[in-house]
Design a protein around this motif. Structure first.
Motif, PDB file in Angstrom:
ATOM      1  N   GLU A 186       0.681  -1.109   0.065  1.00  0.00           N
ATOM      2  CA  GLU A 186      -0.166   0.058  -0.190  1.00  0.00           C
ATOM      3  C   GLU A 186       0.695   1.724   0.139  1.00  0.00           C
ATOM      4  O   GLU A 186       0.623   2.295  -1.193  1.00  0.00           O
ATOM      5  N   ARG A 187       2.151   1.075   0.447  1.00  0.00           N
ATOM      6  CA  ARG A 187       2.871   2.309   1.035  1.00  0.00           C
ATOM      7  C   ARG A 187       3.501   2.883  -0.622  1.00  0.00           C
ATOM      8  O   ARG A 187       3.974   3.360  -1.060  1.00  0.00           O
ATOM      9  N   ARG A 188       3.645   1.962  -0.870  1.00  0.00           N
ATOM     10  CA  ARG A 188       4.621   1.745  -2.185  1.00  0.00           C
ATOM     11  C   ARG A 188       3.603   2.395  -3.918  1.00  0.00           C
ATOM     12  O   ARG A 188       3.848   3.159  -4.287  1.00  0.00           O
ATOM     13  N   GLN A 189       2.047   1.436  -3.171  1.00  0.00           N
ATOM     14  CA  GLN A 189       1.158   2.164  -4.657  1.00  0.00           C
ATOM     15  C   GLN A 189       0.917   3.802  -4.347  1.00  0.00           C
ATOM     16  O   GLN A 189       0.653   4.368  -4.720  1.00  0.00           O
ATOM     17  N   LYS A 190       0.816   4.217  -2.613  1.00  0.00           N
ATOM     18  CA  LYS A 190       0.816   5.404  -2.109  1.00  0.00           C
ATOM     19  C   LYS A 190       1.622   6.120  -3.134  1.00  0.00           C
ATOM     20  O   LYS A 190       2.022   7.319  -3.491  1.00  0.00           O
ATOM     21  N   MET A 237       3.743   9.600  -9.826  1.00  0.00           N
ATOM     22  CA  MET A 237       2.754  10.207 -11.153  1.00  0.00           C
ATOM     23  C   MET A 237       2.305  11.588 -10.865  1.00  0.00           C
ATOM     24  O   MET A 237       2.670  11.888 -11.970  1.00  0.00           O
ATOM     25  N   ILE A 238       1.852  11.886 -10.062  1.00  0.00           N
ATOM     26  CA  ILE A 238       1.025  13.387 -10.376  1.00  0.00           C
ATOM     27  C   ILE A 238       2.089  14.773  -9.894  1.00  0.00           C
ATOM     28  O   ILE A 238       1.795  15.390 -10.928  1.00  0.00           O
ATOM     29  N   ILE A 239       3.228  14.470  -9.559  1.00  0.00           N
ATOM     30  CA  ILE A 239       4.469  15.224  -9.810  1.00  0.00           C
ATOM     31  C   ILE A 239       4.385  15.331 -10.852  1.00  0.00           C
ATOM     32  O   ILE A 239       4.716  16.722 -11.433  1.00  0.00           O
ATOM     33  N   ALA A 240       4.848  14.414 -11.215  1.00  0.00           N
ATOM     34  CA  ALA A 240       5.461  14.289 -12.951  1.00  0.00           C
ATOM     35  C   ALA A 240       4.512  14.667 -14.163  1.00  0.00           C
ATOM     36  O   ALA A 240       5.035  15.337 -14.945  1.00  0.00           O
ATOM     37  N   MET A 241       3.083  14.909 -13.277  1.00  0.00           N
ATOM     38  CA  MET A 241       1.886  15.465 -14.251  1.00  0.00           C
ATOM     39  C   MET A 241       2.340  16.842 -14.150  1.00  0.00           C
ATOM     40  O   MET A 241       1.734  17.589 -15.119  1.00  0.00           O
ATOM     41  N   VAL A 242       2.235  17.496 -12.634  1.00  0.00           N
ATOM     42  CA  VAL A 242       2.159  18.937 -12.976  1.00  0.00           C
ATOM     43  C   VAL A 242       4.049  19.407 -13.603  1.00  0.00           C
ATOM     44  O   VAL A 242       3.463  20.437 -14.253  1.00  0.00           O
ATOM     45  N   SER A 243       4.870  18.449 -12.966  1.00  0.00           N
ATOM     46  CA  SER A 243       5.764  19.368 -13.862  1.00  0.00           C
ATOM     47  C   SER A 243       5.663  19.513 -15.353  1.00  0.00           C
ATOM     48  O   SER A 243       6.386  20.851 -15.752  1.00  0.00           O
ATOM     49  N   THR A 244       4.981  18.590 -16.187  1.00  0.00           N
ATOM     50  CA  THR A 244       5.233  18.299 -17.485  1.00  0.00           C
ATOM     51  C   THR A 244       4.214  19.863 -17.646  1.00  0.00           C
ATOM     52  O   THR A 244       4.328  20.198 -18.892  1.00  0.00           O
TER      53      THR A 244
END
Length: 47
Positions: A20-24, A30-37
């Motif tokens: 669960e920790r790894r998935q979180k 992924m969210i950080i990557a999308m925002v930075s993109t």
């Protein structure tokens, strides 16, 4: 009607598993990557 059951104290204080920790962490990355993109694409559009 569905019956709502109260969570026991064991369920509320349950430690999240490694999976669960790894998935979180993956979701946050992924969210950080999308925002930075979005930010970098916006900057290249302005410049």
């Amino acid at each position: 009607m569905t019956k709502q059951t109260k969570k026991t104290s064991h369920e509320q204080t349950r430690k999240p598993s490694k999976r669960e920790r790894r998935q979180k962490i993956i979701v946050y990355v992924m969210i950080i990557a999308m925002v930075s993109t979005l930010l970098t694409s916006g900057l290249t559009f302005i410049l």
